[in-house]
Design a protein around this motif. Structure first.
Motif, mmCIF file in Angstrom:
data_model
loop_
_atom_site.group_PDB
_atom_site.id
_atom_site.type_symbol
_atom_site.label_atom_id
_atom_site.label_comp_id
_atom_site.label_asym_id
_atom_site.label_seq_id
_atom_site.Cartn_x
_atom_site.Cartn_y
_atom_site.Cartn_z
ATOM 1 N N SER A 1 16.341 35.565 41.510
ATOM 2 C CA SER A 1 16.140 37.014 42.070
ATOM 3 C C SER A 1 14.844 37.382 42.664
ATOM 4 O O SER A 1 14.702 38.142 43.370
ATOM 5 C CB SER A 1 16.398 38.062 40.981
ATOM 6 O OG SER A 1 15.337 37.927 39.991
ATOM 7 N N GLN B 1 25.994 31.399 37.577
ATOM 8 C CA GLN B 1 25.168 32.203 37.321
ATOM 9 C C GLN B 1 24.133 32.176 38.318
ATOM 10 O O GLN B 1 23.872 33.164 39.029
ATOM 11 C CB GLN B 1 24.618 32.272 36.198
ATOM 12 C CG GLN B 1 25.615 32.770 34.857
ATOM 13 C CD GLN B 1 25.181 32.628 33.571
ATOM 14 O OE1 GLN B 1 23.962 32.316 33.483
ATOM 15 N NE2 GLN B 1 25.860 32.832 32.560
ATOM 16 N N THR C 1 25.720 33.266 41.807
ATOM 17 C CA THR C 1 25.917 34.548 41.792
ATOM 18 C C THR C 1 24.722 35.293 42.017
ATOM 19 O O THR C 1 24.565 36.444 42.848
ATOM 20 C CB THR C 1 26.523 35.316 40.438
ATOM 21 O OG1 THR C 1 27.586 34.625 40.228
ATOM 22 C CG2 THR C 1 26.516 36.639 40.433
ATOM 23 N N GLU C 2 23.421 34.882 41.567
ATOM 24 C CA GLU C 2 22.218 35.407 41.895
ATOM 25 C C GLU C 2 21.917 35.252 43.204
ATOM 26 O O GLU C 2 21.170 36.220 43.903
ATOM 27 C CB GLU C 2 21.048 34.823 41.096
ATOM 28 C CG GLU C 2 19.899 35.632 40.640
ATOM 29 C CD GLU C 2 20.063 36.832 39.825
ATOM 30 O OE1 GLU C 2 19.755 38.015 40.425
ATOM 31 O OE2 GLU C 2 20.657 36.964 38.609
ATOM 32 N N SER D 1 23.656 37.604 45.496
ATOM 33 C CA SER D 1 23.410 39.255 45.168
ATOM 34 C C SER D 1 22.061 39.489 46.278
ATOM 35 O O SER D 1 21.828 40.596 46.328
ATOM 36 C CB SER D 1 22.736 39.405 43.829
ATOM 37 O OG SER D 1 23.986 39.248 43.011
ATOM 38 N N ASN E 1 20.079 39.949 49.685
ATOM 39 C CA ASN E 1 20.679 40.773 50.795
ATOM 40 C C ASN E 1 19.261 40.949 51.759
ATOM 41 O O ASN E 1 18.443 41.844 51.581
ATOM 42 C CB ASN E 1 21.309 41.908 50.512
ATOM 43 C CG ASN E 1 21.518 42.438 52.066
ATOM 44 O OD1 ASN E 1 21.950 41.739 52.879
ATOM 45 N ND2 ASN E 1 21.819 43.964 51.852
ATOM 46 N N LEU F 1 31.911 38.096 38.649
ATOM 47 C CA LEU F 1 30.542 38.541 39.258
ATOM 48 C C LEU F 1 30.143 38.013 40.520
ATOM 49 O O LEU F 1 29.551 38.758 41.482
ATOM 50 C CB LEU F 1 29.601 38.169 38.262
ATOM 51 C CG LEU F 1 29.584 39.047 36.855
ATOM 52 C CD1 LEU F 1 28.861 38.398 35.828
ATOM 53 C CD2 LEU F 1 29.200 40.463 37.061
ATOM 54 N N THR G 1 32.462 39.478 43.541
ATOM 55 C CA THR G 1 31.841 40.741 43.672
ATOM 56 C C THR G 1 30.407 40.788 44.329
ATOM 57 O O THR G 1 30.423 41.773 45.454
ATOM 58 C CB THR G 1 32.163 41.809 42.419
ATOM 59 O OG1 THR G 1 31.159 41.147 41.356
ATOM 60 C CG2 THR G 1 33.418 42.008 42.039
ATOM 61 N N SER G 2 29.850 40.252 43.841
ATOM 62 C CA SER G 2 28.098 40.043 44.378
ATOM 63 C C SER G 2 28.370 39.494 45.847
ATOM 64 O O SER G 2 27.698 40.298 46.619
ATOM 65 C CB SER G 2 27.606 39.188 43.597
ATOM 66 O OG SER G 2 27.332 39.437 42.204
ATOM 67 N N LYS H 1 29.978 42.183 48.311
ATOM 68 C CA LYS H 1 29.263 43.523 48.556
ATOM 69 C C LYS H 1 28.269 43.345 49.696
ATOM 70 O O LYS H 1 28.086 44.318 50.360
ATOM 71 C CB LYS H 1 28.544 43.806 47.191
ATOM 72 C CG LYS H 1 29.264 44.650 46.248
ATOM 73 C CD LYS H 1 28.650 45.169 44.914
ATOM 74 C CE LYS H 1 29.506 45.765 43.979
ATOM 75 N NZ LYS H 1 28.665 46.129 42.777
ATOM 76 N N TYR I 1 33.598 46.913 42.381
ATOM 77 C CA TYR I 1 33.745 46.318 43.781
ATOM 78 C C TYR I 1 35.025 47.038 44.479
ATOM 79 O O TYR I 1 34.624 47.222 45.752
ATOM 80 C CB TYR I 1 33.817 44.839 43.803
ATOM 81 C CG TYR I 1 34.011 44.670 45.230
ATOM 82 C CD1 TYR I 1 32.967 44.671 45.832
ATOM 83 C CD2 TYR I 1 35.235 44.065 45.671
ATOM 84 C CE1 TYR I 1 33.039 44.357 47.550
ATOM 85 C CE2 TYR I 1 35.374 43.797 46.871
ATOM 86 C CZ TYR I 1 34.344 43.867 47.861
ATOM 87 O OH TYR I 1 34.593 43.415 49.052
#
Length: 980
Positions: free
Chosen positions: A225, A256, A259-260, A263, A265, A315, A318-319, A322, A363
Motif C-alpha cells: 500500500s 490479498q 487486491t492491495e 486499490s 490509484n 474485495l 470491488t477494489s 472502484k 460497491y
C-alpha cells in the motif's frame, strides 16, 4: 518471606521463586494465592530497576509465562524510558534480543517449538527500532537482509519482523509516535526498500518452502500500500504474484496482495499493466472457480480457506472496479472480461454472509450512484464530463459525443443492472426492528432499533434500488411482479421471500411517476390479496396481511389521492386490532401510526360522500376499537389519533376532539382522585397504581403528538398529578427507610417509581413539544418547585429520580434566560445532594451522572448570570464537579464535563469577573487538563483538551495579573507541553 526475597532487586532475582509466583497467578490455586501473586508481580512490574533483571530471567527460566512477564517489563521500559537509558545498556539489550532471535530461528525445531516466544521477541525488537532506527541503527535493514540469506527459517522470521515494522509505522503509529518520527521512519523504509524488494523476489523465485513463501507474501501485503510504484509495475513482481495465484497453499495471500495493488490509484500511467493483470487473473480464475459454479452453495459447504477465498475475491473485484473500471470499459476486447467479473460479483453477492454482502453492496451502491448521476445530468454536459473523468473544454461538437457515450455505457451495464435489481429484491434488509421488551420496572415497552446494522444496510439497499428504479422503471416493475407471481404459483413461496419482496416494493415508493406508481401498486395489492385468499393456515395469512399493510403504509401519495381506499385500509387495520394472532395487533397499530403521520390532514376534513370527518367517526367508536389492545398498543393508538387532531386548524373542534379522545382515561382518573379524597389509602393498591401509570402513559403518548394543543388536557390533571407524585414519593421513602433489604428493588416500590417517572416524562414531553410560549413556563414551573424539586432534595439517594434533572435541563433549554431567577432554587435542591451521590465512585447512579451535567451545562449556557451570583463556596463546588466530570472514564460524562468547562471559560472571559475567576482557577484547570491529556483513558477527549488549553494559552497575556505571575504561568505551560 518469599515476597521479600523477590522484591529485593539489589541481587539477581530468584528465578525458580519467580516461576512459582507466576504459576500461582496463572494457576488454579486459591483466590488468596492468586491475589498475593498478583500483588508481587505488580510491585515488580512497577519497580524501575526490575528491567535490569530481564536478561537474567530470560536466560534462567524455562517457563513461557515467566518469559512473557519479563518481556512485558522490558516493553514498558522501551516504550516510556528507552531514550533516557545509558547507551551501553541500550546497546546491550538490543544485541541480546537480536542474538536470541537469531539463535531460536536458526533451525526448524527450535523455531517451531518457541514460536510464541520468538513472536514476542520480534515485537520487542520492533519497539526498539521505533526509537533507534535509523539514527542509532543505520545498518538494521542491510543486517536483516544479510541474516535472511543465511537460513530459510531465519528468512521466514525476518519477513515477520519486516511485516511488524511496516504495520507499526504505517498502520498503528497514530497516537504512538510524533508526526516527525513517523515521517522519518517512512522515508527510511522507502529509501531502503530496494533490498527488501530484492529479497522478496529472490524468495518467491528460489524457495520451495511453503511457510517461507506464505510469510513473504504476507509481508508483501503489508508493504504494497505504500512502496514506490516502480517496484510493483516496473519489476517482475506482478508476474510473480500471478504465478502463485493458482497454487492452493498461497492463493489467499496472493489474492490479498493483488487486491492491495488493485486499490492503488495514481492516474492513468499504469493502465496497461492493470489491464494485463486483470485479463491474466480472469483466465486463471475460470480454472480455479468455473463461471457455472453455484457460489453461494459452494461457500456454504466450503472449508475455512475456501470461504476466505470468496471473501478475498469480493474485495479484489470491488477494489479493482472502484478505481479501474473505466480502463476496462474503454476497450472492446476487455468488455467481455469486465462483464464476466461483474457476473462473478453478482453471484458472490448472494453468499449468505453479512460481511461479504456488505463489501459487495458498498460497491454496487457506488456504481449505481455514478450511473444514475451521469444519466440524471445528461442535460448538464459539464457535470457529466467531470463524472466521466474528462478534463476537456466542452465545445458544442463534444456534447453529442458525451451523450452517446452515456447511452452506450448504460447499454453496456443493462444486463448487470437487471440482475442487480433481482439481487436487491431477494436480499432486501428489514426496514426497522421494533422490539417489545419489559423494562426494569416490569412495564411492557416498545423499542425501535434506530442504529443497528440491519437498518443501515436497509438504507443503503433502499437507496440503491431507488436509483435502479429511476434508471429503468419498466424492468424494476417487471422483476417485482414476476417475483410476486412466483409467490402466487407456490414456486417461490416462503415467509422470508415474501417479506424481502414486500420490503423491496415498499422501499421504492416515490421513485416512479404517480400514474405508473398507482398502476403498479394496484397490481401488487391485487396479487397480495389473491395470495391471502388462496393460502391456507392462520400463520401464513397473518404474514401476508402484515405485508399488505406494510406495502400500503409505504405509499402515502397513493393513499392521499384515494380516500375510499385509505378509509378501507384504516378500517381493515381496526379489524386487525381485534385479531389475537401473535404480532398482528402490533403490526396494525404500527401501520396505523405510520399512515396517520403521512396522511393526517385527510382524517379531519369532511370527504365527498361523508357526513363528518373520519376522526369524529373514529372517536365515537373509540372504546370498541381499542377493547382488545394491550396497554402499549393503546398508547400507540392514542398517539396516532393525537396526530389527527393536531392537523385540525379550528381550535374549537380541536379541543372538542381532544376532550372526546381523553374521555375514557379522564373518567377513570376522576374516579381514582375522587376515591383518594375520601381515603388516601385507596392509592396504595397495586391495581390502582397500575391504572394510574397507564393513564399517565396514555397522556404522554398524546402529548408527544399534540404538542402545544395538549395544554387544556394537562391543565386538567396537572395539580392532582403532582399530589399523587408527592404521596407516592413519601411511600417510596418510607419503604426504603424501614431498612428492609433490597426495599428499592421490590415490585411494589418499582411500580411506585414508575408512576413518578412517567409523571416527570409527561411534563417534560409536553414542555419540550410545546411552542416556546413564556406563559406555559410560568403556569407549570412554579407549582413543581416543591412537589418535584423539594421532594428530590428531601429524598434518600436511592429514591431520587434522575428524570428530575433531565426535566429541569429541558425547562432551562426551553425557556432560557426566563429561568434565571429560578436557578438558585434549582441549585439548592439538586446540586449538593446529587454530587454526594455521584462522586463516591465512578459506577453508582450512572443516569444521575449524565443528566446532572446536562443540567449544569444548560444553566451555564442559558442562565450564566445566575452562576456569577453564586457564593465563592458554591462556585468552587461547581468547578470541582466539572473537574470531576472530565476526569471520569465514561466518555459521555467526560465529554459533557469538557464541553461545560469550555462554555464556562468563554462566558467568564466575556464577563466583568474574568480576572477574579482566572486568578482563582487558572492553574487548577491547567493542571487538571494536562493530567487527563496525558492519561490514555481519556484519548477520545483530545480535541476538547486542546481547545481548552488554547483558551487558557490565549488568555495569559490579557489577564490583569502581576508580570512575574504571567511569566511563571507561561513557564509552567511550556514545561508541561514539552515534558509531557
Amino acid at each position: 518471606m518469599a515476597a521479600d526475597r523477590l522484591k529485593d532487586l539489589s541481587q539477581p532475582i530468584d528465578v525458580p521463586l519467580l516461576d512459582a509466583t507466576v504459576a500461582a497467578f496463572y494457576g488454579t490455586g486459591s483466590k488468596e494465592e492468586r491475589a498475593t501473586a498478583d500483588q508481587i508481580l505488580r510491585y515488580l512490574q512497577n519497580n524501575p530497576d526490575m528491567w535490569l533483571q530481564v536478561v537474567h530471567i530470560l536466560q534462567q527460566t524455562k517457563s513461557l509465562n515467566t518469559k512473557f512477564f519479563a518481556l512485558q517489563v522490558l516493553e514498558g521500559v522501551i516504550k516510556y524510558r528507552w531514550n533516557v537509558l545509558p547507551v551501553e545498556q541500550r546497546d546491550g539489550m538490543k544485541n541480546y534480543i537480536s542474538e536470541v532471535i537469531v539463535q531460536l530461528s536458526s533451525n526448524e525445531a527450535s523455531f517451531r517449538a518457541e514460536r510464541l516466544y520468538v513472536n514476542k521477541l520480534n515485537i520487542i525488537l520492533v519497539q526498539i527500532l521505533k526509537h533507534d532506527w535509523p539514527a542509532r541503527w543505520q545498518s538494521f535493514i542491510p543486517d536483516l537482509v544479510a541474516a535472511a540469506k543465511t537460513s530459510e527459517t531465519i528468512c521466514e522470521n525476518c519477513m515477520a519482523i519486516l511485516k511488524l515494522l511496516s504495520e507499526e509505522v504505517f498502520d498503528f503509529s497514530r497516537g504512538e509516535m510524533t508526526q516527525q518520527k513517523i515521517k522519518e521512519l517512512k522515508q527510511s523504509l522507502n529509501s531502503e526498500f530496494q533490498l527488501i524488494h530484492e529479497l522478496c523476489l529472490y524468495v518467491l523465485s528460489a524457495s520451495q518452502r511453503i511457510e517461507l513463501i506464505r510469510a513473504t507474501l504476507s509481508t508483501l501485503h503489508a508493504f504494497l500500500s505504500w512502496i514506490p510504484l516502480g517496484y510493483i509495475f516496473e519489476s517482475t513482481l506482478l508476474e510473480t504474484l500471478l504465478k502463485f495465484f493458482p497454487v492452493p497453499s498461497s492463493r489467499n495471500l496472493t489474492l490479498q496482495c493483488l487486491t492491495e495493488v488493485a486499490s492503488l490509484n495514481f492516474g492513468d500511467y499504469y493502465n496497461v499493466q492493470y489491464v494485463k493483470m486483470y485479463n491474466i487473473f480472469m483466465v486463471q480464475l475460470q480454472t480455479i472457480l468455473p463461471p457455472t459454479t453455484n457460489i453461494p452453495e459452494a461457500y456454504a459447504h466450503g472449508s475455512g480457506e475456501e470461504q476466505a477465498f470468496i471473501q478475498n475475491l469480493a474485495l479484489f473485484f470491488t477494489s479493482f472496479y472502484k478505481f479501474h473500471i473505466r480502463v476496462l470499459e474503454s476497450s472492446q476486447e476487455n468488455i467481455s472480461a469486465l462483464l464476466m467479473g461483474l457476473e462473478y460479483l453478482i453471484n458472490i453477492s448472494y453468499v449468505d454472509d453479512t460481511e461479504v454482502f456488505k463489501v459487495c453492496l458498498d460497491y454496487w451502491n457506488s456504481l449505481i450512484l455514478e450511473l444514475f448521476d451521469s444519466h440524471h445530468n445528461m442535460d448538464n454536459p459539464a457535470v457529466t464530463a467531470n463524472m466521466m473523468g474528462l478534463q476537456v473544454p466542452l465545445l458544442p461538437g463534444i456534447v453529442d459525443g458525451l451523450c452517446a457515450q452515456l447511452l452506450q455505457r448504460r447499454r453496456l451495464y443493462a444486463g448487470t443492472m437487471s440482475k442487480l435489481r433481482m439481487l436487491m429484491i431477494c436480499r432486501m434488509a428489514k426496514p426497522e426492528e421494533v422490539l417489545i421488551v419489559e423494562d426494569e420496572n416490569g412495564n411492557i415497552v416498545r423499542e425501535t432499533m434506530k442504529d443497528n446494522d440491519v437498518l443501515v444496510q436497509y438504507k443503503i439497499m433502499r437507496e440503491t434500488l431507488i436509483y435502479l428504479s429511476h434508471l429503468d422503471h419498466e424492468d424494476t416493475e417487471k422483476q417485482m411482479l414476476k417475483k410476486l407471481s412466483k409467490q402466487l404459483s407456490g414456486e417461490d413461496w416462503t415467509w422470508n421471500n415474501l417479506n424481502t419482496l414486500c420490503w423491496a416494493i415498499g422501499s421504492i415508493s416515490g421513485s416512479m411517476m404517480e400514474e405508473q406508481e398507482n398502476r403498479f401498486l394496484v397490481m401488487v395489492i391485487r396479487d397480495l390479496l389473491n395470495l391471502c385468499e388462496i393460502t391456507k393456515g392462520k400463520d401464513n395469512k397473518a404474514v401476508i396481511a402484515s405485508n399488505i399493510m406494510y406495502v400500503v403504509g409505504q405509499y402515502p401519495r397513493f393513499l392521499r389521492a384515494h380516500w375510499k381506499f385509505l378509509k378501507t385500509v384504516v378500517n381493515k387495520l381496526f379489524e386487525f386490532m381485534h385479531e389475537t394472532h401473535p404480532g398482528v395487533q402490533d403490526m396494525a397499530c404500527d401501520t396505523f401510526l405510520k399512515i396517520v403521520q403521512k396522511c393526517k390532514r385527510k382524517f379531519v376534513i369532511v370527504q365527498v360522500g361523508e357526513n363528518e370527518p373520519f376522526v369524529s367517526e373514529l372517536l365515537s367508536a373509540l372504546a370498541t376499537t381499542v377493547a382488545d389492545l394491550e396497554p402499549h398498543q393503546i398508547h400507540s393508538f392514542y398517539e396516532s389519533v393525537g396526530h389527527m387532531i393536531q392537523a385540525e386548524s379550528d381550535p374549537h373542534k380541536r379541543d372538542e376532539y381532544l376532550q372526546r379522545l381523553m374521555a375514557l382515561p379522564n373518567q377513570k382518573w376522576g374516579e381514582i382522585i375522587g376515591q383518594a379524597r375520601q381515603s388516601v389509602d385507596f392509592l396504595k393498591d397495586q391495581d390502582v397504581i397500575r391504572t394510574v401509570l397507564n393513564i399517565l402513559q396514555t397522556n404522554t403518548s398524546v402529548a408527544s403528538s399534540l404538542g402545544t394543543y395538549f395544554l387544556s388536557q394537562i391543565s386538567l390533571i396537572f395539580l392532582d398529578m403532582l399530589n399523587v407524585y408527592r404521596m407516592y414519593s413519601e411511600l417510596i421513602s418510607s419503604s426504603i427507610a424501614e431498612g428492609v433489604p433490597f426495599a428499592s428493588k421490590t415490585s411494589y416500590v418499582k411500580l411506585l417509581r414508575s408512576v413518578k417517572r412517567e409523571t416527570l416524562k409527561l411534563i417534560e414531553t409536553f414542555l419540550d413539544k410545546a411552542e416556546d410560549q413564556p406563559q406555559i413556563g410560568k403556569q407549570f414551573v412554579p407549582p413543581m418547585m416543591d412537589p418535584v424539586l423539594g421532594d428530590y432534595a428531601r429524598n434518600m439517594p436511592d429514591a431520587r429520580e434522575s428524570e428530575v434533572l433531565s426535566l429541569f435541563a429541558t425547562i432551562i433549554n426551553k425557556y432560557k434566560a426566563a429561568m434565571i431567577d429560578d436557578v438558585p432554587r434549582i441549585f439548592e435542591a439538586v446540586f449538593q445532594c446529587t454530587l454526594e451521590m455521584i462522586t463516591k465512585n465512578f459506577e453508582d447512579y450512572p443516569e444521575h451522572r449524565l443528566k446532572f451535567f446536562s443540567l449544569l451545562r444548560a444553566i451555564a449556557t442559558h442562565c450564566f448570570p445566575a452562576l456569577i451570583q453564586l457564593s465563592s463556596q458554591q462556585l468552587k463546588l461547581v468547578m470541582d464537579s466539572i473537574i470531576w466530570a472530565f476526569r471520569h472514564t465514561e466518555r459521555n460524562i467526560a465529554e459533557t464535563g469538557l464541553n461545560l468547562l469550555l462554555e464556562m471559560l468563554r462566558n467568564f472571559q466575556a464577563s466583568e469577573f474574568c480576572n477574579q475567576f482566572y486568578r482563582t482557577y487558572f492553574l487548577t484547570i491547567e493542571q487538571e487538563i494536562f493530567a487527563v491529556l496525558t492519561d490514555t483513558f481519556h484519548k477520545p477527549g483530545f480535541k476538547l483538551h486542546v481547545l481548552i488549553l488554547q483558551q487558557l494559552f490565549c488568555l495569559v497575556k490579557y489577564l490583569t495579573l502581576p508580570r512575574f505571575l504571567q511569566l511563571w504561568i507561561s513557564f509552567i505551560l511550556l514545561n508541561k507541553l514539552f515534558s509531557g
